[in-house]
Design an enzyme around this catalytic site. Structure first.
Site, mmCIF file in Angstrom:
data_model
loop_
_atom_site.group_PDB
_atom_site.id
_atom_site.type_symbol
_atom_site.label_atom_id
_atom_site.label_comp_id
_atom_site.label_asym_id
_atom_site.label_seq_id
_atom_site.Cartn_x
_atom_site.Cartn_y
_atom_site.Cartn_z
ATOM 1 N N ARG A 104 10.213 23.697 42.371
ATOM 2 C CA ARG A 104 10.257 23.016 41.059
ATOM 3 C C ARG A 104 10.724 24.051 40.049
ATOM 4 O O ARG A 104 10.070 25.082 39.861
ATOM 5 C CB ARG A 104 8.871 22.488 40.681
ATOM 6 C CG ARG A 104 8.802 22.047 39.241
ATOM 7 C CD ARG A 104 7.597 21.235 38.902
ATOM 8 N NE ARG A 104 7.741 19.879 39.411
ATOM 9 C CZ ARG A 104 6.996 18.854 39.030
ATOM 10 N NH1 ARG A 104 6.045 19.026 38.128
ATOM 11 N NH2 ARG A 104 7.192 17.650 39.531
ATOM 12 N N HIS A 131 15.195 14.586 39.997
ATOM 13 C CA HIS A 131 13.833 14.543 40.550
ATOM 14 C C HIS A 131 13.861 13.564 41.736
ATOM 15 O O HIS A 131 13.282 12.479 41.697
ATOM 16 C CB HIS A 131 12.863 14.084 39.459
ATOM 17 C CG HIS A 131 11.417 14.341 39.745
ATOM 18 N ND1 HIS A 131 10.987 14.974 40.897
ATOM 19 C CD2 HIS A 131 10.289 14.056 39.042
ATOM 20 C CE1 HIS A 131 9.663 15.062 40.862
ATOM 21 N NE2 HIS A 131 9.217 14.497 39.759
ATOM 22 N N GLN A 134 10.687 11.995 43.394
ATOM 23 C CA GLN A 134 10.120 10.935 42.560
ATOM 24 C C GLN A 134 10.830 9.615 42.828
ATOM 25 O O GLN A 134 10.199 8.565 43.002
ATOM 26 C CB GLN A 134 10.258 11.319 41.071
ATOM 27 C CG GLN A 134 9.704 10.278 40.127
ATOM 28 C CD GLN A 134 8.204 10.114 40.269
ATOM 29 O OE1 GLN A 134 7.454 11.078 40.216
ATOM 30 N NE2 GLN A 134 7.736 8.886 40.477
ATOM 31 N N ASP A 216 9.873 7.397 30.974
ATOM 32 C CA ASP A 216 9.418 8.770 31.222
ATOM 33 C C ASP A 216 9.258 9.427 29.843
ATOM 34 O O ASP A 216 9.748 8.893 28.832
ATOM 35 C CB ASP A 216 10.457 9.512 32.095
ATOM 36 C CG ASP A 216 10.017 10.913 32.503
ATOM 37 O OD1 ASP A 216 8.837 11.259 32.338
ATOM 38 O OD2 ASP A 216 10.882 11.679 33.000
ATOM 39 N N CYS A 256 6.781 7.740 35.982
ATOM 40 C CA CYS A 256 6.572 8.789 36.982
ATOM 41 C C CYS A 256 5.308 9.600 36.714
ATOM 42 O O CYS A 256 4.794 10.249 37.616
ATOM 43 C CB CYS A 256 7.792 9.709 37.026
ATOM 44 S SG CYS A 256 8.162 10.481 35.445
ATOM 45 N N ARG A 284 4.292 8.911 46.214
ATOM 46 C CA ARG A 284 4.869 10.256 46.327
ATOM 47 C C ARG A 284 4.486 10.865 47.668
ATOM 48 O O ARG A 284 5.306 11.495 48.343
ATOM 49 C CB ARG A 284 4.350 11.165 45.184
ATOM 50 C CG ARG A 284 4.868 10.838 43.803
ATOM 51 C CD ARG A 284 6.358 11.089 43.661
ATOM 52 N NE ARG A 284 6.716 12.465 43.983
ATOM 53 C CZ ARG A 284 6.659 13.485 43.127
ATOM 54 N NH1 ARG A 284 6.284 13.288 41.885
ATOM 55 N NH2 ARG A 284 7.008 14.700 43.494
#
Ligand code: CP
Ligand code: NVA
Length: 297
Positions: A104, A131, A134, A216, A256, A284
């Site tokens: 990440r 991402h 996700q 988001d 998310c 996830r």
């Protein structure tokens, strides 16, 4: 040839569907108490974090444990990729100890550069550009809710960021129409559009008839210092009751997480749609297990 998962575009449409099928199978297995501890027995995955995380950190670790593997968590200050030593050296050395690395990070180039020198799979656990893990959970959630993707229309409201970039690529791959409503200067980056994507600035236009309404945060990790300015720009790009009245009657809300209640989504909407949003968070785990199996077994 080692396979990486840095972008949704690293898998074909067929592979993407296979991953979702595998994720659903693994999920059902967990619910039925199936022992999955042989699947990645003896495999080790490193998780490198240059930004905070709750879901990514936990779902990768629990997923590896369920499949009999182990996880090593490293924070950026410990290894200082590209500072203490060259990325290429880090990648080559880690390849001698491990079976996979999740990273990440900020710049997507950290991922591509590490992948270039790594002989083990690199997984994007979020970069400034994408991402993809996700998105796999998002797709699994949408497919569960609508028993497929046929006829599903997606609306994304807010910042044209990493989350929506990967979602747009997946929608394109699967032929799902997605309309993104974003302020002009915060539209998704070039290169993520297709015949299945529409960018507008009117939130009601995006929400009209949508079966999935997704949002988001207005300020992503690393943009905190710009948060006050962004709050002003994004006022109006909120998922609230009024916006949802324009969506389809069967619309689900996705986020998310982490969410900023009262900014991109109201507390009422997030609480009312908790079931789909928590399924999305849970997924996830299942989606990533399928990715880990594909890359590491
Ligand atoms: N959605 C997501 O990636 O959450 P974390 O930042 O908590 O990992
Ligand atoms: N766009 C958000 C996603 C967090 C999971 C961020 O990058 O901070």
């Amino acid at each position: 040839m080692v396979r990486h998962f840095l972008s949704i575009n690293d898998v074909s449409k067929e592979e993407l569907i296979e991953l979702l099928d595998k994720a659903a199978e693994l999920k059902a297995g967990v619910k039925n108490g199936e022992d999955q501890s042989d699947l990645l027995k003896g495999k080790s995955l490193a998780l490198i974090f240059e930004k905070p995380s709750l879901r990514t950190r936990i779902s990768f670790e629990v997923g590896m444990n369920q499949m009999g593997g182990s996880v090593l968590v490293l924070y950026s200050n410990e290894i200082q990729i590209g500072e203490r030593e060259a990325r290429s050296d880090v990648a080559k050395v880690m390849s001698r100890y491990l079976d996979g690395i999740m990273i990440r990070t900020f710049g997507h180039d950290v991922l591509t550069e590490t992948a270039k020198y790594s002989s083990i799979p690199i997984i994007n656990g979020l970069s400034d550009l994408e991402h993809p893990c996700q998105t796999m959970a998002d797709l699994l959630t949408i497919r569960e809710r609508f028993a497929g993707f046929d006829g599903v229309k997606v609306a994304y409201i807010g910042d044209g960021n990493n989350t929506v970039h990967s979602l747009m690529l997946a929608c394109t791959k699967l032929g799902i129409p997605i309309t993104v409503a974003a302020p002009k200067e915060h539209e998704p980056f070039d290169g993520f559009e297709s015949e299945f994507t529409t960018i507008v600035d009117d939130v009601f236009e995006a929400a009209k008839g949508a079966n999935v309404v997704y949002t988001d945060v207005w300020s992503s990790m690393g943009q905190e210092r710009d948060a006050q300015r962004r709050k002003k720009i994004f006022t109006g790009y909120q998922v609230n009751e009024e916006l949802l009245s324009h969506a389809a009657d069967n619309a689900i809300v996705l986020h998310c997480l982490p969410a900023h209640r009262g900014e991109e989504i109201t507390a009422e909407v997030i609480d009312q749609h908790e079931a789909s949003i928590l399924d999305q968070a849970e997924n996830r785990l299942h989606a990533q297990k399928a990715i880990l199996l594909k890359l590491m077994s």
